[in-house]
Design a protein around this motif. Structure first.
Motif, PDB file in Angstrom:
ATOM      1  N   LYS A 261       1.007  -1.184  -0.093  1.00 55.27           N
ATOM      2  CA  LYS A 261      -0.100   0.009   0.131  1.00 55.27           C
ATOM      3  C   LYS A 261       0.842   1.279  -0.116  1.00 55.27           C
ATOM      4  O   LYS A 261       0.677   2.327  -0.853  1.00 55.27           O
ATOM      5  CB  LYS A 261      -0.952  -0.095   1.167  1.00 55.27           C
ATOM      6  N   LEU A 262       1.837   1.146   0.651  1.00 54.60           N
ATOM      7  CA  LEU A 262       2.605   2.260   0.883  1.00 54.60           C
ATOM      8  C   LEU A 262       3.669   2.390  -0.502  1.00 54.60           C
ATOM      9  O   LEU A 262       3.789   3.555  -0.948  1.00 54.60           O
ATOM     10  CB  LEU A 262       3.781   2.272   1.816  1.00 54.60           C
ATOM     11  N   GLU A 263       4.042   1.452  -0.864  1.00 56.24           N
ATOM     12  CA  GLU A 263       4.615   1.680  -2.600  1.00 56.24           C
ATOM     13  C   GLU A 263       3.497   2.240  -3.492  1.00 56.24           C
ATOM     14  O   GLU A 263       4.192   2.920  -4.559  1.00 56.24           O
ATOM     15  CB  GLU A 263       5.157   0.296  -2.788  1.00 56.24           C
ATOM     16  N   LEU A 264       2.377   1.631  -3.456  1.00 59.54           N
ATOM     17  CA  LEU A 264       1.284   2.347  -4.356  1.00 59.54           C
ATOM     18  C   LEU A 264       1.268   3.585  -4.135  1.00 59.54           C
ATOM     19  O   LEU A 264       1.258   4.212  -5.196  1.00 59.54           O
ATOM     20  CB  LEU A 264       0.076   1.457  -4.141  1.00 59.54           C
ATOM     21  N   VAL A 265       0.916   4.076  -2.921  1.00 67.15           N
ATOM     22  CA  VAL A 265       0.976   5.478  -2.795  1.00 67.15           C
ATOM     23  C   VAL A 265       1.805   6.323  -3.050  1.00 67.15           C
ATOM     24  O   VAL A 265       1.958   7.444  -3.675  1.00 67.15           O
ATOM     25  CB  VAL A 265       0.501   5.635  -1.255  1.00 67.15           C
ATOM     26  N   GLY A 266       3.234   5.855  -2.823  1.00 63.43           N
ATOM     27  CA  GLY A 266       4.418   6.397  -3.355  1.00 63.43           C
ATOM     28  C   GLY A 266       4.487   6.582  -4.786  1.00 63.43           C
ATOM     29  O   GLY A 266       5.196   7.592  -5.453  1.00 63.43           O
ATOM     30  N   THR A 267       4.242   5.411  -5.471  1.00 63.04           N
ATOM     31  CA  THR A 267       4.216   5.420  -6.846  1.00 63.04           C
ATOM     32  C   THR A 267       3.330   6.245  -7.521  1.00 63.04           C
ATOM     33  O   THR A 267       3.631   7.169  -8.340  1.00 63.04           O
ATOM     34  CB  THR A 267       4.194   3.808  -7.570  1.00 63.04           C
ATOM     35  N   ALA A 268       2.113   6.392  -6.983  1.00 62.31           N
ATOM     36  CA  ALA A 268       0.978   7.201  -7.420  1.00 62.31           C
ATOM     37  C   ALA A 268       1.606   8.755  -7.136  1.00 62.31           C
ATOM     38  O   ALA A 268       1.329   9.477  -8.120  1.00 62.31           O
ATOM     39  CB  ALA A 268      -0.096   7.000  -6.706  1.00 62.31           C
ATOM     40  N   SER A 269       2.009   9.152  -6.200  1.00 60.49           N
ATOM     41  CA  SER A 269       2.436  10.453  -5.892  1.00 60.49           C
ATOM     42  C   SER A 269       3.650  10.905  -6.879  1.00 60.49           C
ATOM     43  O   SER A 269       3.622  11.824  -7.369  1.00 60.49           O
ATOM     44  CB  SER A 269       2.781  10.912  -4.436  1.00 60.49           C
ATOM     45  N   ALA A 270       4.563   9.747  -6.919  1.00 59.56           N
ATOM     46  CA  ALA A 270       5.590  10.113  -7.963  1.00 59.56           C
ATOM     47  C   ALA A 270       5.273  10.491  -9.328  1.00 59.56           C
ATOM     48  O   ALA A 270       5.704  11.322  -9.974  1.00 59.56           O
ATOM     49  CB  ALA A 270       6.685   8.884  -7.962  1.00 59.56           C
ATOM     50  N   GLU A 271       4.178   9.670  -9.834  1.00 62.90           N
ATOM     51  CA  GLU A 271       3.795   9.989 -10.974  1.00 62.90           C
ATOM     52  C   GLU A 271       2.932  11.250 -11.086  1.00 62.90           C
ATOM     53  O   GLU A 271       3.095  12.009 -12.235  1.00 62.90           O
ATOM     54  CB  GLU A 271       2.769   8.545 -11.515  1.00 62.90           C
ATOM     55  N   THR A 272       2.126  11.866 -10.152  1.00 66.47           N
ATOM     56  CA  THR A 272       1.573  13.089 -10.297  1.00 66.47           C
ATOM     57  C   THR A 272       2.593  13.903 -10.320  1.00 66.47           C
ATOM     58  O   THR A 272       2.629  14.964 -10.894  1.00 66.47           O
ATOM     59  CB  THR A 272       0.815  13.092  -8.777  1.00 66.47           C
ATOM     60  N   ILE A 273       3.679  13.877  -9.176  1.00 63.61           N
ATOM     61  CA  ILE A 273       4.741  15.030  -9.555  1.00 63.61           C
ATOM     62  C   ILE A 273       5.496  15.102 -10.630  1.00 63.61           C
ATOM     63  O   ILE A 273       5.836  16.019 -11.139  1.00 63.61           O
ATOM     64  CB  ILE A 273       5.727  14.742  -8.057  1.00 63.61           C
ATOM     65  N   LYS A 274       5.670  13.855 -11.380  1.00 62.78           N
ATOM     66  CA  LYS A 274       6.560  13.884 -12.384  1.00 62.78           C
ATOM     67  C   LYS A 274       5.684  14.713 -13.375  1.00 62.78           C
ATOM     68  O   LYS A 274       6.297  15.282 -14.407  1.00 62.78           O
ATOM     69  CB  LYS A 274       6.404  12.412 -12.879  1.00 62.78           C
ATOM     70  N   GLY A 275       4.384  14.480 -13.240  1.00 59.69           N
ATOM     71  CA  GLY A 275       3.608  15.198 -14.378  1.00 59.69           C
ATOM     72  C   GLY A 275       3.644  16.867 -14.125  1.00 59.69           C
ATOM     73  O   GLY A 275       3.254  17.451 -15.016  1.00 59.69           O
ATOM     74  N   LEU A 276       3.930  17.111 -12.994  1.00 64.14           N
ATOM     75  CA  LEU A 276       3.697  18.537 -12.374  1.00 64.14           C
ATOM     76  C   LEU A 276       5.135  19.383 -13.013  1.00 64.14           C
ATOM     77  O   LEU A 276       5.249  20.482 -13.033  1.00 64.14           O
ATOM     78  CB  LEU A 276       3.468  19.097 -11.247  1.00 64.14           C
ATOM     79  N   LEU A 277       6.118  18.391 -13.021  1.00 64.93           N
ATOM     80  CA  LEU A 277       7.597  18.809 -13.540  1.00 64.93           C
ATOM     81  C   LEU A 277       7.544  19.611 -14.738  1.00 64.93           C
ATOM     82  O   LEU A 277       8.280  20.785 -14.678  1.00 64.93           O
ATOM     83  CB  LEU A 277       8.587  17.764 -13.484  1.00 64.93           C
ATOM     84  N   PRO A 278       7.163  19.494 -16.079  1.00 65.91           N
ATOM     85  CA  PRO A 278       6.769  20.341 -17.042  1.00 65.91           C
ATOM     86  C   PRO A 278       6.451  21.463 -16.640  1.00 65.91           C
ATOM     87  O   PRO A 278       6.580  22.634 -17.224  1.00 65.91           O
ATOM     88  CB  PRO A 278       6.331  19.570 -18.084  1.00 65.91           C
ATOM     89  N   VAL A 279       5.376  21.475 -15.662  1.00 63.66           N
ATOM     90  CA  VAL A 279       4.772  22.998 -15.368  1.00 63.66           C
ATOM     91  C   VAL A 279       5.916  23.897 -14.767  1.00 63.66           C
ATOM     92  O   VAL A 279       5.914  24.922 -14.887  1.00 63.66           O
ATOM     93  CB  VAL A 279       3.460  22.822 -14.556  1.00 63.66           C
ATOM     94  N   LEU A 280       6.644  23.202 -13.766  1.00 60.94           N
ATOM     95  CA  LEU A 280       7.573  23.886 -13.046  1.00 60.94           C
ATOM     96  C   LEU A 280       8.609  24.374 -14.021  1.00 60.94           C
ATOM     97  O   LEU A 280       9.244  25.491 -13.974  1.00 60.94           O
ATOM     98  CB  LEU A 280       8.372  22.726 -12.170  1.00 60.94           C
ATOM     99  N   ASP A 281       9.001  23.546 -15.030  1.00 65.96           N
ATOM    100  CA  ASP A 281      10.103  24.108 -16.289  1.00 65.96           C
ATOM    101  C   ASP A 281       9.356  25.424 -16.922  1.00 65.96           C
ATOM    102  O   ASP A 281      10.288  26.260 -17.415  1.00 65.96           O
ATOM    103  CB  ASP A 281      10.278  22.926 -17.179  1.00 65.96           C
ATOM    104  N   ASP A 282       8.191  25.371 -17.298  1.00 66.48           N
ATOM    105  CA  ASP A 282       7.366  26.326 -17.927  1.00 66.48           C
ATOM    106  C   ASP A 282       7.766  27.556 -17.188  1.00 66.48           C
ATOM    107  O   ASP A 282       7.698  28.766 -17.676  1.00 66.48           O
ATOM    108  CB  ASP A 282       6.115  26.076 -18.279  1.00 66.48           C
ATOM    109  N   CYS A 283       7.175  27.313 -15.858  1.00 66.10           N
ATOM    110  CA  CYS A 283       7.204  28.547 -15.179  1.00 66.10           C
ATOM    111  C   CYS A 283       8.766  29.377 -14.935  1.00 66.10           C
ATOM    112  O   CYS A 283       8.985  30.497 -14.956  1.00 66.10           O
ATOM    113  CB  CYS A 283       6.957  28.382 -13.787  1.00 66.10           C
TER     114      CYS A 283
END
Length: 196
Positions: A83-105
Motif C-alpha cells: 500500500k505504501l509503495e502504491l501511494v508512493g508510486t502514485a504521488s511520484a507519477e503525479t509529481i512527475k506530471g507537474l515537472l513540465p509545469v515547473l519548467d515552464d514557470c
C-alpha cells in the motif's frame, strides 16, 4: 481299631475338605480382585493413551495456530508495504506530471526578466514559488548539477563540450534540464553538458 482308624481318617478327610474349601473360599475373592484390578489397569492404560493423543492433538493445533498467526502477520506487513509503495508510486507519477509545469514557470520567469511588466513577473514568480514549495513538502528536491562532477546516478549527459582547463574536465558545464529527486529517489535525471 479299624473303626477308630476309619473314623479318624474320615475326620482327617473332613478337615482336609474343610481346609480345602476355606482355601478355595480365600482364593475365589482374590481371583475376583485380580480380575477387577486387571480391568482397572486396562482402563487406566486406555485413559493414558487418550490423554497422550489429546496432548499431541493440542500440540499440533497450537503449532498450526502459531504458523497461521505468523503467516497472517507476514501478509499484513506485505500488504502495508504494498500500500505504501502504491501511494508512493502514485504521488511520484503525479509529481512527475507537474515537472513540465515547473519548467515552464522557470522559462516564463527568465523571459519576464527582460520585460518591464513587474506585475507579470511577480505573479509568475508567486505561482512558481507556491508550486515548488508544495512539491518540496511532498519530498521533491532539485539535483544541483551546475559545476558538479558528472555522476550517472543523478545526471544524463546530452552533450559534451571541450574545455581548455584540465580541472573542469568531467564536470557539468551546463544544465539543459533540471533533475529532481523525490524522497531521495531520482524521478528525473538532470540533462547536462559535460566538459571533456
Amino acid at each position: 481299631m479299624s473303626k477308630k482308624i476309619k473314623e479318624k481318617e474320615m475326620q482327617q478327610d473332613a478337615e482336609q475338605i474343610e481346609n480345602q474349601e476355606s482355601v478355595n473360599a480365600e482364593e475365589a475373592p482374590s481371583k475376583k480382585e485380580n480380575k477387577k484390578l486387571k480391568e482397572a489397569e486396562d482402563k487406566i492404560e486406555k485413559l493414558a493413551k487418550e490423554v497422550q493423543e489429546l496432548k499431541e492433538s493440542i500440540k499440533k493445533e497450537k503449532d498450526d495456530y502459531l504458523r497461521l498467526m505468523a503467516d497472517f502477520e507476514n501478509f499484513r506487513r506485505h500488504s502495508a508495504e504494498a500500500k505504501l509503495e502504491l501511494v508512493g508510486t502514485a504521488s511520484a507519477e503525479t509529481i512527475k506530471g507537474l515537472l513540465p509545469v515547473l519548467d515552464d514557470c522557470e522559462r516564463a520567469i527568465k523571459m519576464l526578466e527582460e520585460s518591464k511588466d513587474e506585475v507579470a513577473k511577480e505573479g509568475t514568480e508567486l505561482i512558481y514559488n507556491k508550486l515548488l514549495g508544495y512539491l518540496k513538502t511532498k519530498g521533491l528536491e532539485q539535483i544541483d548539477a551546475q559545476g558538479a562532477k558528472f555522476d550517472t546516478d543523478f545526471h544524463e549527459a546530452v552533450a559534451q563540450f571541450p574545455v581548455p582547463e584540465e580541472d573542469k574536465k568531467g564536470l557539468v558545464f551546463d544544465v539543459v534540464q533540471k533533475g529532481y529527486t523525490l524522497s531521495g529517489k531520482v524521478i528525473r535525471y538532470a540533462k547536462v553538458v559535460v566538459g571533456i
